[in-house]
Enzyme design. Structure first.
Site, mmCIF file in Angstrom:
data_model
loop_
_atom_site.group_PDB
_atom_site.id
_atom_site.type_symbol
_atom_site.label_atom_id
_atom_site.label_comp_id
_atom_site.label_asym_id
_atom_site.label_seq_id
_atom_site.Cartn_x
_atom_site.Cartn_y
_atom_site.Cartn_z
ATOM 1 C CE LYS A 50 -3.206 5.144 -1.826
ATOM 2 N NZ LYS A 50 -4.265 5.386 -2.821
ATOM 3 C CE1 TYR B 99 -4.043 2.123 0.578
ATOM 4 C CE2 TYR B 99 -2.525 3.386 1.939
ATOM 5 C CZ TYR B 99 -3.733 3.284 1.262
ATOM 6 O OH TYR B 99 -4.615 4.342 1.284
ATOM 7 C CB THR C 95 -14.143 5.076 3.599
ATOM 8 O OG1 THR C 95 -12.858 4.451 3.711
ATOM 9 C CG2 THR C 95 -13.999 6.569 3.444
ATOM 10 C CG MET D 266 -9.373 1.309 2.453
ATOM 11 S SD MET D 266 -8.388 2.605 1.685
ATOM 12 C CE MET D 266 -7.675 3.361 3.117
HETATM 13 N N1 NAP Z 1 -10.106 6.208 4.038
HETATM 14 C C1 NAP Z 1 -8.913 6.651 4.429
HETATM 15 O O1 NAP Z 1 -8.624 6.833 5.641
HETATM 16 C C2 NAP Z 1 -7.869 6.956 3.406
HETATM 17 C C3 NAP Z 1 -6.682 7.554 3.846
HETATM 18 C C4 NAP Z 1 -5.717 7.876 2.926
HETATM 19 C C5 NAP Z 1 -5.937 7.585 1.587
HETATM 20 N N2 NAP Z 1 -7.099 6.976 1.178
HETATM 21 C C6 NAP Z 1 -7.256 6.721 -0.249
HETATM 22 O O2 NAP Z 1 -8.449 7.319 -0.720
HETATM 23 C C7 NAP Z 1 -8.981 6.579 -1.829
HETATM 24 C C8 NAP Z 1 -10.421 6.271 -1.560
HETATM 25 O O3 NAP Z 1 -10.466 5.394 -0.450
HETATM 26 P P1 NAP Z 1 -11.785 5.141 0.394
HETATM 27 O O4 NAP Z 1 -11.401 5.250 1.813
HETATM 28 O O5 NAP Z 1 -12.898 5.973 -0.158
HETATM 29 O O6 NAP Z 1 -11.986 3.592 0.065
HETATM 30 P P2 NAP Z 1 -13.307 2.739 -0.131
HETATM 31 O O7 NAP Z 1 -14.399 3.267 0.725
HETATM 32 O O8 NAP Z 1 -12.878 1.316 0.033
HETATM 33 O O9 NAP Z 1 -13.703 3.039 -1.622
HETATM 34 C C9 NAP Z 1 -12.873 2.602 -2.674
HETATM 35 C C10 NAP Z 1 -13.580 2.899 -3.977
HETATM 36 O O10 NAP Z 1 -12.765 2.448 -5.037
HETATM 37 C C11 NAP Z 1 -13.581 1.704 -5.922
HETATM 38 N N3 NAP Z 1 -12.744 0.695 -6.565
HETATM 39 C C12 NAP Z 1 -12.005 -0.274 -6.000
HETATM 40 N N4 NAP Z 1 -11.395 -1.019 -6.926
HETATM 41 C C13 NAP Z 1 -11.750 -0.492 -8.121
HETATM 42 C C14 NAP Z 1 -11.454 -0.810 -9.457
HETATM 43 N N5 NAP Z 1 -10.631 -1.831 -9.761
HETATM 44 N N6 NAP Z 1 -11.975 -0.043 -10.439
HETATM 45 C C15 NAP Z 1 -12.798 0.996 -10.148
HETATM 46 N N7 NAP Z 1 -13.117 1.348 -8.880
HETATM 47 C C16 NAP Z 1 -12.601 0.606 -7.885
HETATM 48 C C17 NAP Z 1 -14.653 1.088 -5.069
HETATM 49 O O11 NAP Z 1 -15.756 0.788 -5.856
HETATM 50 P P3 NAP Z 1 -16.911 -0.230 -5.354
HETATM 51 O O12 NAP Z 1 -17.573 0.386 -4.176
HETATM 52 O O13 NAP Z 1 -17.783 -0.320 -6.568
HETATM 53 O O14 NAP Z 1 -16.194 -1.506 -5.016
HETATM 54 C C18 NAP Z 1 -14.929 2.211 -4.074
HETATM 55 O O15 NAP Z 1 -15.888 3.138 -4.622
HETATM 56 C C19 NAP Z 1 -8.093 5.334 -1.955
HETATM 57 O O16 NAP Z 1 -7.152 5.563 -2.981
HETATM 58 C C20 NAP Z 1 -7.398 5.237 -0.599
HETATM 59 O O17 NAP Z 1 -6.147 4.598 -0.708
HETATM 60 C C21 NAP Z 1 -8.074 6.682 2.057
#
Ligand code: NAP
Length: 118
Positions: free
Chosen positions: A45, A41, A76, A78
């Site tokens: 990034k 991961y 979220t 994740m």
């Molecule tokens: N949450 C945090 O604390 C956090 C912190 C730092 C960075 N981030 C980053 O922020 C971004 C969003 O994360 P999140 O927390 O919103 O995660 P999330 O709730 O798990 O959402 C991930 C999204 O990505 C979509 N997705 C996954 N695989 C895909 C694919 N192969 N093609 C198209 N769409 C795909 C999923 O679609 P489906 O729902 O249809 O499966 C979902 O809408 C990520 O890059 C994560 O690394 C998150």
């Protein structure tokens, strides 16, 4: 997607990175998330951040801005909603970058309130 983005007068590319992608923060044992070190991961990034800098360079003579964002620890799917920020708070900087004016910087690593060290 670049041919489509080039059609825009104010193309904006925003990478969804993470503080976990900061090599500077990963190297700091006092950083609050220092123990969070999944190599796949964090490494992915860091590569995304490198791609941001290189794509910004490639597009330097166009109006397109390419920036990367740390949303912060956000509740979220994740992380089973354990994040300490709301989705609105986590999305704020990404939205700000997507709406950045034409004189905004390109090739940077941002979070709400400032820059993130590479
Ligand atoms: N949450 C945090 O604390 C956090 C912190 C730092 C960075 N981030 C980053 O922020 C971004 C969003 O994360 P999140 O927390 O919103 O995660 P999330 O709730 O798990 O959402 C991930 C999204 O990505 C979509 N997705 C996954 N695989 C895909 C694919 N192969 N093609 C198209 N769409 C795909 C999923 O679609 P489906 O729902 O249809 O499966 C979902 O809408 C990520 O890059 C994560 O690394 C998150």
């Amino acid at each position: 997607m670049l041919p489509l983005v080039r059609n825009s007068k104010s193309g904006r590319i925003v990478m969804l990175s993470s503080g976990l992608g900061s090599i500077t923060w990963n190297a700091d044992p006092k950083w609050p998330f220092a123990a969070v070190k999944p190599l796949g991961y964090n490494g992915s990034k860091a590569i995304l951040n490198m791609m941001t800098v290189q794509l910004a360079w490639e597009l330097r003579d166009t109006p397109i801005k390419v920036n990367t964002v740390n949303p912060g620890y956000t509740a979220t799917d994740m992380n089973a909603n354990s994040g300490t920020q709301t989705v609105e708070e986590g999305a704020a900087e990404t939205v700000r970058q997507a709406l950045a004016p034409d004189d905004a910087p390109t090739g940077g690593f941002f979070q709400t309130g400032g820059m993130v060290p590479w």
